[in-house]
Every structure is written in C-alpha cells, then in structure tokens.
Design a protein around this motif. Sequence first.
Motif, short mmCIF file in Angstrom:
data_model
loop_
_atom_site.label_atom_id
_atom_site.label_comp_id
_atom_site.label_asym_id
_atom_site.label_seq_id
_atom_site.Cartn_x
_atom_site.Cartn_y
_atom_site.Cartn_z
N CYS A 94 -0.29 -0.56 -6.10
CA CYS A 94 0.49 -0.46 -7.68
C CYS A 94 0.66 -1.42 -8.41
O CYS A 94 0.45 -1.41 -9.77
N ARG A 95 0.65 -2.80 -7.63
CA ARG A 95 0.84 -3.84 -8.45
C ARG A 95 1.94 -4.26 -9.19
O ARG A 95 2.26 -5.19 -9.80
N GLU A 96 2.80 -3.18 -9.17
CA GLU A 96 4.25 -3.29 -9.89
C GLU A 96 5.47 -3.43 -9.15
O GLU A 96 6.66 -3.87 -9.39
N CYS A 97 5.70 -2.92 -7.78
CA CYS A 97 6.60 -2.70 -6.98
C CYS A 97 7.13 -3.94 -6.40
O CYS A 97 6.21 -5.07 -6.49
N CYS A 100 4.47 -5.49 -3.81
CA CYS A 100 3.24 -6.06 -4.42
C CYS A 100 3.46 -7.30 -5.38
O CYS A 100 2.72 -8.28 -5.26
N CYS A 108 3.23 -1.96 -0.18
CA CYS A 108 3.10 -1.40 -1.59
C CYS A 108 4.13 -0.14 -1.55
O CYS A 108 3.90 0.91 -0.55
N LEU A 109 5.19 -0.01 -2.25
CA LEU A 109 6.09 1.15 -2.18
C LEU A 109 5.52 2.70 -2.39
O LEU A 109 5.90 3.60 -2.23
ZN ZN Z 1 3.27 -1.76 -5.03
#
Ligand code: ZN
Length: 348
Positions: A94-97, A100, A108-109
Amino acid sequence: MLTVNARSTASAGAPFEATTIERRDLGPHDVLIDIAYAGICHSDIHTARGEWGETLFPLTPGHEIAGTVSAVGPEVTKFAVGDRAGVGCMVDSCRECEHCRAGEEQYCLQGNIGTYNAIGKDGRPTEGGYAEKIVVDENYTLRIPEGISLDVAAPLLCAGITLYSPLRHWNAGPGTQVAIVGLGGLGHVGVKLATAMGAEVTVLSQSLKKQEDGLRLGAEHYAATSDPDTFASLAGSFDLIISTISATVDMGAYLGLLKLDGALVNVGAPEEPLSVPAFALIGGRRSLAGSMIGGIAETQEMLDFCAEHGVGAEVEVISGDQIDEAYERVVASDVRYRFVIDTSTLAG
Ligand code: ZN
Ligand code: NAP
Ligand code: ZN
C-alpha cells in the motif's frame, strides 16, 4: 502488453507446461527485466499444490528472480537499461501504512502484493519468475551487485532475505550460538549468512548425509535430529534457532535446545499447525517467533552484504522441462541446495 514464454501449472499438482503470459505495458515507474534465472522455493511448491488454500490457476510461480533491465518507464530514476536487477516475493504494497513507511513492506497492513498468486493493482493476477521477462515497479526492484553471478544471486531474493532478516533482528553475531534447522534452500543460505555475521553455527538436519556440505558452508557443528542423543546433548545450547522445516513438526524438542531467554524463530510454512508444549516455553523464558522475508531496503542491504562477504546460493541449474522432477526432489529433501531455472529454456 508483452507476450512472453513461461511455465505454468493448470491445477493443484498438475504438471508444468510451456505457455505464454502477458506482461503489462511499462508504467511511468516500471522496469522491464529480462529474467536470466528463477529459483525454485518450497513456497512455489506449497502454492502449486494448493497446500495453502485457494491458488489462482493457471499459476506461474517464481519469486527468486535475477536478470537484466531491458527497458524503463519515463519516470524511472533508480534503474537504467543494462542494470542487473532482482525481484523477490512482493511486487507492491500500500506504501502508506505504518509498516510500509517503516520499510517493512512485507508486513503491509493491507497485505503486500505477492509476485505471483495475488491480484496486482491493475486488477490482474500477478505471475512470477518462471518466465522470460517481468514488469515491476522500480521501488520493488532490487539491485544485484557486481560480483555475484545471476544464477547464485536469484535464490537470495527469497531464501537469502528470509534468513538474513531474523538473523539481524535477533542479533546473530560474534559470541552467539545459532542453530539452523533443515539444510535445504533456506537453511544452506542461513548457514552461510550466520557464519559471515560471525556467529558459531550448528546445523540440525534429519540425518548426517549432508554433514560434509554443512561444515564446508561454514557450520562448526552438525547434528542429526533422528539421533535421540542429539536433543539431550545439545539441551540449553543456543541463543537463536531458526527452523526452516517445510513440514509440521513438534517445536517442543527444539525449544529445549535454547538457552535462558533464547528464541526459536520459525520461518517454515507447512499447511498444518505446529504443536508447542507449554512447559517447553515457560521453563527458560523462551520465545517462539516467526519471520516473513524482509523489507525492500533490508533486501538490498542483504544483497550488498552477500557481495561483500562472497555469499551466494549453491545452485543446480535446470531447464524448464525439469520443474516437475525438481519439485519431487525438493519435497524429498534431495536438493543441493537450490534448483534454479535457466529461463532461456522456456520456449515450448
Ligand atoms: Zn502498507
Ligand atoms: P527446502 O529446500 O525443501 O528445505 C526444507 C528442509 O527442511 C529440508 O531440506 C529438510 O532439511 C527439512 N525437512 C523437510 N521435511 C522435514 C521433516 N518432516 N522433519 C524435519 N525436517 C524436515 O525448502 P525451503 O525452500 O528452504 O523452504 C522451507 C520452508 O520455508 C517452506 O515451508 C517454505 O514455504 C517456507 N518459506 C518461508 C518463508 C518466510 O518468509 N517465512 C520464505 C520462504 C520459504 P534436512 O534434509 O537437512 O533435514
Ligand atoms: Zn520463497
């Protein structure tokens, strides 16, 4: 779309067949990698045989990918045509959690996006490295340092990082006693890595058949778990034990080999639950933990470490027609120590 030769299996346990698969057009941050070698991980076998639940068929496995960049998208900055590149077990997240952002993309969540048997952000099933080419976002692509040939580098992308990450997390190094359980694909790289980190390494294998190899790879001690004396004589010996066993076993006997506060880290992924006797854990304040591959930055660190310390996998290079036979040999613990597919042999 780019059509490339690949090998796939149509249903759980069905033989591999020559086929073609489609790779997406290059997005702004994508790189096209001409795959030279793809390792065969036991996880490929669990997936291809449907041992981990529903598999998306037809399946093209392979998450130990090494090759050369042959094209880059317009906004790519990390890679250029001609660079040596690798891909491991995940191609996105996701690159945002928080995980990440912390460089632990494997946790990654939202769930990382697997290199195969997952749904990519484009909504299509991902397909792995038993293929001539792959398109991957540059942020999930690794740089393979000069000095490691691509065939011995490929298995580092999964086997290497899966052992490197827990060895680092549990501080393997000078003065620590480390045991590696199972001298297969993961285990043999683990012996090399732990030795390079300065730990005193013991291999625990089902038999003494591979003892000479274990010692050559760097282990100082080697013991057979089929010998009942092993568990008595090594009781309380280790700070850290990493189990790579691909089958369901009783963890109790291994827990007994830990020192006070020692950790048994399981990285094996059998389909059935592991059994853990409570008294083996509480007597000695022992920990039983798990670990899954490693993040992208840590995977790069591992590759650089391997180049610096001359660590690579011991490989047997095979053709696309030998995948079924290789699977049988891996399941029979008859691999020395990683099968790697030469992808120039994939055309039907
Ligand atoms: Zn993530
Ligand atoms: P592998 O090459 O088949 O090695 C597994 C080794 O386990 C065998 O060589 C054997 O070693 C030992 N073993 C097998 N059956 C056993 C049994 N019944 N009792 C005791 N020991 C046994 O497999 P691999 O590719 O290294 O993968 C190992 C496991 O890790 C698989 O389950 C795989 O899915 C999993 N995996 C997990 C991660 C992660 O991120 N956690 C990543 C990759 C793979 P000896 O002959 O020396 O006894
Ligand atoms: Zn793997």
